[in-house]
Design an enzyme around this catalytic site. Structure first.
Site, mmCIF file in Angstrom:
data_model
loop_
_atom_site.group_PDB
_atom_site.id
_atom_site.type_symbol
_atom_site.label_atom_id
_atom_site.label_comp_id
_atom_site.label_asym_id
_atom_site.label_seq_id
_atom_site.Cartn_x
_atom_site.Cartn_y
_atom_site.Cartn_z
ATOM 1 C CE1 TYR A 171 -5.475 -0.711 -5.544
ATOM 2 C CE2 TYR A 171 -6.948 -2.102 -6.811
ATOM 3 C CZ TYR A 171 -6.652 -0.883 -6.254
ATOM 4 O OH TYR A 171 -7.525 0.175 -6.402
ATOM 5 C CB SER A 184 -10.894 -2.125 -6.712
ATOM 6 O OG SER A 184 -10.446 -2.204 -8.050
HETATM 7 N N1 LIG Z 1 -8.304 5.127 -9.940
HETATM 8 C C1 LIG Z 1 -8.808 3.922 -10.166
HETATM 9 O O1 LIG Z 1 -8.830 3.438 -11.312
HETATM 10 C C2 LIG Z 1 -9.378 3.116 -9.032
HETATM 11 C C3 LIG Z 1 -10.064 1.928 -9.353
HETATM 12 C C4 LIG Z 1 -10.589 1.168 -8.316
HETATM 13 C C5 LIG Z 1 -10.454 1.580 -7.004
HETATM 14 N N2 LIG Z 1 -9.784 2.742 -6.723
HETATM 15 C C6 LIG Z 1 -9.655 3.119 -5.323
HETATM 16 O O2 LIG Z 1 -10.176 4.423 -5.140
HETATM 17 C C7 LIG Z 1 -9.576 5.008 -3.980
HETATM 18 C C8 LIG Z 1 -9.101 6.400 -4.305
HETATM 19 O O3 LIG Z 1 -8.007 6.320 -5.206
HETATM 20 P P1 LIG Z 1 -7.771 7.361 -6.398
HETATM 21 O O4 LIG Z 1 -7.907 6.603 -7.651
HETATM 22 O O5 LIG Z 1 -8.565 8.577 -6.186
HETATM 23 O O6 LIG Z 1 -6.188 7.610 -6.221
HETATM 24 P P2 LIG Z 1 -5.352 8.921 -5.865
HETATM 25 O O7 LIG Z 1 -3.933 8.475 -5.818
HETATM 26 O O8 LIG Z 1 -5.696 10.024 -6.799
HETATM 27 O O9 LIG Z 1 -5.868 9.284 -4.403
HETATM 28 C C9 LIG Z 1 -5.571 8.470 -3.288
HETATM 29 C C10 LIG Z 1 -5.368 9.352 -2.057
HETATM 30 O O10 LIG Z 1 -5.077 8.509 -0.936
HETATM 31 C C11 LIG Z 1 -4.073 9.165 -0.165
HETATM 32 N N3 LIG Z 1 -3.331 8.243 0.680
HETATM 33 C C12 LIG Z 1 -2.382 7.339 0.307
HETATM 34 N N4 LIG Z 1 -1.872 6.744 1.388
HETATM 35 C C13 LIG Z 1 -2.494 7.265 2.470
HETATM 36 C C14 LIG Z 1 -2.389 7.036 3.870
HETATM 37 N N5 LIG Z 1 -1.517 6.156 4.384
HETATM 38 N N6 LIG Z 1 -3.192 7.752 4.695
HETATM 39 C C15 LIG Z 1 -4.061 8.681 4.193
HETATM 40 N N7 LIG Z 1 -4.185 8.936 2.886
HETATM 41 C C16 LIG Z 1 -3.420 8.232 2.029
HETATM 42 C C17 LIG Z 1 -3.165 9.796 -1.223
HETATM 43 O O11 LIG Z 1 -2.332 10.804 -0.666
HETATM 44 C C18 LIG Z 1 -4.182 10.310 -2.220
HETATM 45 O O12 LIG Z 1 -4.577 11.621 -1.934
HETATM 46 C C19 LIG Z 1 -8.458 4.038 -3.568
HETATM 47 O O13 LIG Z 1 -8.907 3.225 -2.510
HETATM 48 C C20 LIG Z 1 -8.236 3.208 -4.816
HETATM 49 O O14 LIG Z 1 -7.687 1.943 -4.519
HETATM 50 C C21 LIG Z 1 -9.252 3.512 -7.704
#
Ligand SMILES: NC(=O)c1ccc[n+]([C@@H]2O[C@H](COP(=O)([O-])OP(=O)(O)OC[C@H]3O[C@@H](n4cnc5c(N)ncnc54)[C@H](O)[C@@H]3O)[C@@H](O)[C@H]2O)c1
Length: 285
Positions: A157, A144
């Site tokens: 986080y 991230s």
């Molecule tokens: N959205 C943002 O602004 C952002 C920024 C930086 C990094 N990220 C990272 O991107 C990645 C994807 O996140 P996103 O933003 O698409 O969020 P999201 O919540 O839309 O998707 C995350 C997915 O991970 C799944 N998940 C959660 N716990 C789990 C587990 N124990 N086993 C398997 N699956 C699990 C959830 O069910 C969900 O489908 C994450 O690692 C997040 O930290 C997101």
């Protein structure tokens, strides 16, 4: 060193966290480009929705990334399902927690660490032997911008995302001279469900916002859609990048980490205030 291109289109990939957000968009993008996709998530309903939106070959698996043994079983299943070398492993699943260090609930921080860091390690360890055996493929781990800079009320986080970055950088050096590589992805704010699904007990900024209001504020401040994020990530992987910044805010974080490694938050706070004023003015007009 010249970058070695890594074609993804048409080649099999594995994606965790594929029931929502960036993971779902990665699956949709790559499937539309002819890649067989093995998709996993803890959310069975969301995973089925993703699978139903795909046109090509798909292997769907309900999986908790915290479970190292089940990740290995899943890797065996993917291995048996492959008809061509596995091109990429996207360890993407992740969750959020918002709390000050003072008010932290240890169980929440532990939950986050097990998913955001251990989940990435488990996925890497489970799938790496397949890539090494092929002498081909890439491990793509989602860190991230909070893996570039420490942010208030995001200690768990940030710690997990810094850990992903360190783990993946170390792995990349181990893999030098082989056909396998490791990539860190650093998304800025992406409009997904992450803030809505985060664990929050009270407004850590003391502004009295509900969880819903905080999630809406997060979403209003995002600059990138998950579809755009998936495009940037895939392009970065295909171009052989080792570190992929996603969104204009990610470039800002990267610059701040270099030029203002201890004073960066003054700049971010100012920008956040401007953005909040703009959004409030927009809501009132
Ligand atoms: N959205 C943002 O602004 C952002 C920024 C930086 C990094 N990220 C990272 O991107 C990645 C994807 O996140 P996103 O933003 O698409 O969020 P999201 O919540 O839309 O998707 C995350 C997915 O991970 C799944 N998940 C959660 N716990 C789990 C587990 N124990 N086993 C398997 N699956 C699990 C959830 O069910 C969900 O489908 C994450 O690692 C997040 O930290 C997101």
């Amino acid at each position: 060193m010249p970058r070695t291109p890594r074609p993804l289109s048409g080649h099999p990939v594995m994606i965790t966290g594929a029931a929502s957000g960036i993971g779902r968009s990665l699956a949709q993008l790559l499937s539309a480009k002819g890649s067989p996709v093995a998709i996993a998530d803890i959310d069975e309903t969301g995973l089925k929705e993703t699978a139903a939106s795909l046109t090509g070959p798909v292997l769907t698996r309900v999986l908790d990334v915290r479970d190292a043994a089940d990740q290995r079983t899943f890797a065996d299943e993917v291995h048996d399902w492959l008809t061509a070398p596995l091109a990429a492993v996207f360890n993407n699943a992740g969750v959020g927690v918002a709390s000050s260090v003072l008010d932290a609930v240890p169980e929440d921080d532990e939950w986050l660490r097990q998913i955001n860091f251990d989940g990435v390690v488990n996925g890497t360890r489970a799938f790496l032997p397949i890539l090494v055996e092929q002498d081909h493929g890439v491990i793509v781990n989602t860190s991230s911008v909070f893996g570039l800079l420490g942010m208030p009320n995001q200690s768990a986080y940030c710690a997990a995302k810094f850990a992903v970055r360190g783990f993946t950088d170390a792995l990349r050096q181990e893999l030098r001279g082989t056909g396998v590589s490791a990539v860190n992805v650093h998304p800025g704010g992406i409009r997904t469900n992450i803030a809505r699904n985060a664990r929050v007990h009270k407004d850590p900024e003391g502004r009295g916002r509900t969880h819903q209001q905080m999630a809406a504020e997060f979403e209003a401040a995002t600059l990138t859609t998950p579809q755009k994020a998936a495009e940037i990530i895939c392009r970065g992987v295909e171009h052989g990048k080792s570190r992929i910044l996603v969104g204009p805010d990610a470039y800002l974080f990267d610059i701040l980490a270099r030029v203002a490694p201890t004073r960066y938050y003054s700049v971010i706070e100012l920008l956040e205030r401007l953005l909040r004023t703009r959004n409030t003015a927009g809501a009132q007009s």
